[in-house]
Design a protein around this motif. Structure first.
Motif, PDB file in Angstrom:
ATOM      1  N   GLY A  60       0.786  -1.229   0.000  1.00  0.00           N
ATOM      2  CA  GLY A  60       0.000   0.000   0.000  1.00  0.00           C
ATOM      3  C   GLY A  60       0.815   1.273   0.000  1.00  0.00           C
ATOM      4  N   ILE A  61       2.100   1.208   0.369  1.00  0.00           N
ATOM      5  CA  ILE A  61       2.922   2.423   0.384  1.00  0.00           C
ATOM      6  C   ILE A  61       3.671   2.611  -0.928  1.00  0.00           C
ATOM      7  N   LYS A  62       3.468   1.696  -1.876  1.00  0.00           N
ATOM      8  CA  LYS A  62       4.115   1.849  -3.174  1.00  0.00           C
ATOM      9  C   LYS A  62       3.467   2.999  -3.936  1.00  0.00           C
ATOM     10  N   HIS A  80       0.276  -1.121  -8.779  1.00  0.00           N
ATOM     11  CA  HIS A  80      -0.536  -2.100  -9.504  1.00  0.00           C
ATOM     12  C   HIS A  80       0.282  -3.321  -9.903  1.00  0.00           C
ATOM     13  N   LEU A  81       1.589  -3.138 -10.130  1.00  0.00           N
ATOM     14  CA  LEU A  81       2.442  -4.272 -10.489  1.00  0.00           C
ATOM     15  C   LEU A  81       2.562  -5.253  -9.319  1.00  0.00           C
ATOM     16  N   PHE A  82       2.673  -4.722  -8.108  1.00  0.00           N
ATOM     17  CA  PHE A  82       2.746  -5.572  -6.926  1.00  0.00           C
ATOM     18  C   PHE A  82       1.402  -6.249  -6.661  1.00  0.00           C
ATOM     19  N   LEU A 102       0.729 -10.232  -6.589  1.00  0.00           N
ATOM     20  CA  LEU A 102       0.071 -10.875  -5.451  1.00  0.00           C
ATOM     21  C   LEU A 102      -1.097 -11.728  -5.924  1.00  0.00           C
ATOM     22  N   CYS A 103      -1.873 -11.219  -6.870  1.00  0.00           N
ATOM     23  CA  CYS A 103      -3.010 -11.989  -7.395  1.00  0.00           C
ATOM     24  C   CYS A 103      -2.538 -13.279  -8.066  1.00  0.00           C
ATOM     25  N   GLN A 111     -12.059 -17.101  -7.990  1.00  0.00           N
ATOM     26  CA  GLN A 111     -11.745 -16.009  -8.909  1.00  0.00           C
ATOM     27  C   GLN A 111     -11.141 -14.866  -8.104  1.00  0.00           C
ATOM     28  N   VAL A 112      -9.902 -14.516  -8.424  1.00  0.00           N
ATOM     29  CA  VAL A 112      -9.207 -13.432  -7.726  1.00  0.00           C
ATOM     30  C   VAL A 112      -9.378 -12.150  -8.524  1.00  0.00           C
ATOM     31  N   THR A 113      -9.901 -11.106  -7.878  1.00  0.00           N
ATOM     32  CA  THR A 113     -10.171  -9.841  -8.569  1.00  0.00           C
ATOM     33  C   THR A 113      -9.613  -8.669  -7.771  1.00  0.00           C
ATOM     34  N   ARG A 114      -9.297  -7.594  -8.502  1.00  0.00           N
ATOM     35  CA  ARG A 114      -8.878  -6.339  -7.870  1.00  0.00           C
ATOM     36  C   ARG A 114      -9.948  -5.295  -8.120  1.00  0.00           C
ATOM     37  N   GLU A 115     -10.359  -4.603  -7.052  1.00  0.00           N
ATOM     38  CA  GLU A 115     -11.392  -3.579  -7.176  1.00  0.00           C
ATOM     39  C   GLU A 115     -11.067  -2.413  -6.249  1.00  0.00           C
ATOM     40  N   MET A 116     -10.665  -1.299  -6.837  1.00  0.00           N
ATOM     41  CA  MET A 116     -10.478  -0.049  -6.093  1.00  0.00           C
ATOM     42  C   MET A 116      -9.630  -0.242  -4.823  1.00  0.00           C
TER      43      MET A 116
END
Length: 391
Positions: A14-16, A21-23, A27-28, A43-48
């Protein structure tokens, strides 16, 4: 309660900055890899700024949690109930039912922590907190409000859907494996080097291993012990490449041609040379050892200096400032200790000098090695004949 999703929280990622987004993507990928053998559809998703693991149908809840707790980069795993936004009354009913099911009789304190990510939601955060808190108090006499140090944090995230959770399972922390380059570990069958591997993998380093095998002086059981340690490491890293380097001829050459009290230093220097050759071929940027300052004769400051002088790559020693009990505690926690204490000795133990020199002088060590005209030949043969095991 049958959860249908997990909210996965990270910390250090979170401090990047702009490359966060690359990290997150890394992780996903690690999460998907860890969940692949678990029964269920995930299903692994990223949301906000959030990472979710959504499920379909029945799945192995305990297996999923166990898999996620071994993924570096995860700080917390929160089993989540997902609700459709069909109005506050339906939400309040679902929240009360959720709390009653989780805490039917225990006397505990709680705090409602609403988060209004959907700014179109008709109620403000404080209104949601107060209303839901009041509804819970009306039907759960065993619960009381404590806004400062509650036993239960009831999290209600108001998004396009509503996410409800209060349980938080600790993850290993750190950074996703592979986000901080690659390194080559000198892996033995002892207690220390597997712990060093785990610690560097936790920092996002993709670690490979080199094991020096000396049959018939070291048995196949000793080799199997190291393979089992590598398998355990792969439980955390997803995969692990192990090079098994035949070292008998080189060790016998050193045994016959160097002073016995300096044998350990010369042996360690040869191992570092061999590991560096393999690391260069694989594109690694550094070496890793399980050395702890002062633990054994070769790990004095003078010994480390003499060993390090042979390396062009940086040598990382994550255990340098730890005592043995601290290392054992971590080994026990990660499941390597019981494997490490199996009674099968590696080549360092077999060929150790009875009275090793604890303060070697580098100029003396180098002067002796200049006379070892066949040393490079033995090193090249050992590296070329290394067995590669993919785990």
């Amino acid at each position: 309660m049958m959860y249908k999703a997990f909210l996965v929280k990270y910390a250090e990622i979170g401090i990047k900055g702009k490359n966060r987004h690359l990290f997150e993507k890394a992780l996903c990928v690690q999460m998907e890899h860890a969940l692949a053998p678990v029964d269920g559809n995930f299903q692994v998703t990223r949301e906000m700024g959030r990472i979710y693991v959504n499920t379909e149908g029945d799945f192995d809840y305990e297996g999923a949690v166990d898999a996620l707790t071994r993924v570096f980069g995860i700080a917390e795993i929160c089993p989540v109930v997902i609700l459709e936004d069909t109005g506050f009354e339906d939400l309040a009913e679902a929240v009360v039912s959720y709390v009653k099911e989780l805490y039917p009789t225990e006397e505990k304190t709680f705090k409602v922590c609403a988060r209004r990510a959907n700014k179109n939601y008709p109620m403000h955060t404080m209104e949601v907190n107060c209303e839901l808190g009041g509804r819970i108090l009306d039907v759960c006499p065993n619960l009381k409000v404590d806004v400062h140090e509650p036993d239960i944090y009831l999290n209600v995230e108001l998004r396009q859907k509503i996410y409800l959770y209060c349980e938080s399972i600790a993850g290993p922390g750190g950074m996703p494996v592979g986000t901080n380059g690659q390194a080559m570990l000198l892996l033995s069958g002892g207690i220390d080097s597997p712990v060093a591997t785990w610690m560097m993998a936790k920092r996002g380093v993709e670690v490979e291993g080199v094991y020096f095998h000396s049959p018939p002086y070291t048995s196949e059981w000793a080799k199997q012990k190291v393979i089992d340690l590598a398998k355990r490491i792969a439980d955390f890293t997803g995969e692990f490449k192990l090079y098994v380097v035949p070292f008998t001829d080189l060790q016998l050459y050193l045994l016959e041609n160097v002073p016995h009290d300096k044998l350990t230093i010369h042996l360690k220097r040869a191992m570092m040379r061999a590991a560096e050759k393999i690391a260069e071929k694989d594109g690694a940027w550094s070496l890793i050892t399980g050395e702890s300052v002062g633990q054994v004769a070769s790990q004095t400051m003078q010994g480390i200096y003499a060993i390090n002088a042979v390396c062009n790559m940086p040598v990382l020693r994550p255990l340098a400032g730890m005592d043995k009990q601290e290392i054992i505690n971590i080994g026990t926690k990660i499941g390597t200790y019981d494997i490490s204490i199996r009674p099968y000795e590696d080549c360092c133990t077999i060929f150790v000098a009875k009275h090793p020199q604890i303060k070697p002088r580098l100029n003396v060590i180098e002067r002796i090695e200049r006379k070892l005209t066949d040393l490079d030949k033995y090193l090249e043969e050992a590296v070329e004949n290394a067995e590669i095991i993919e785990l």
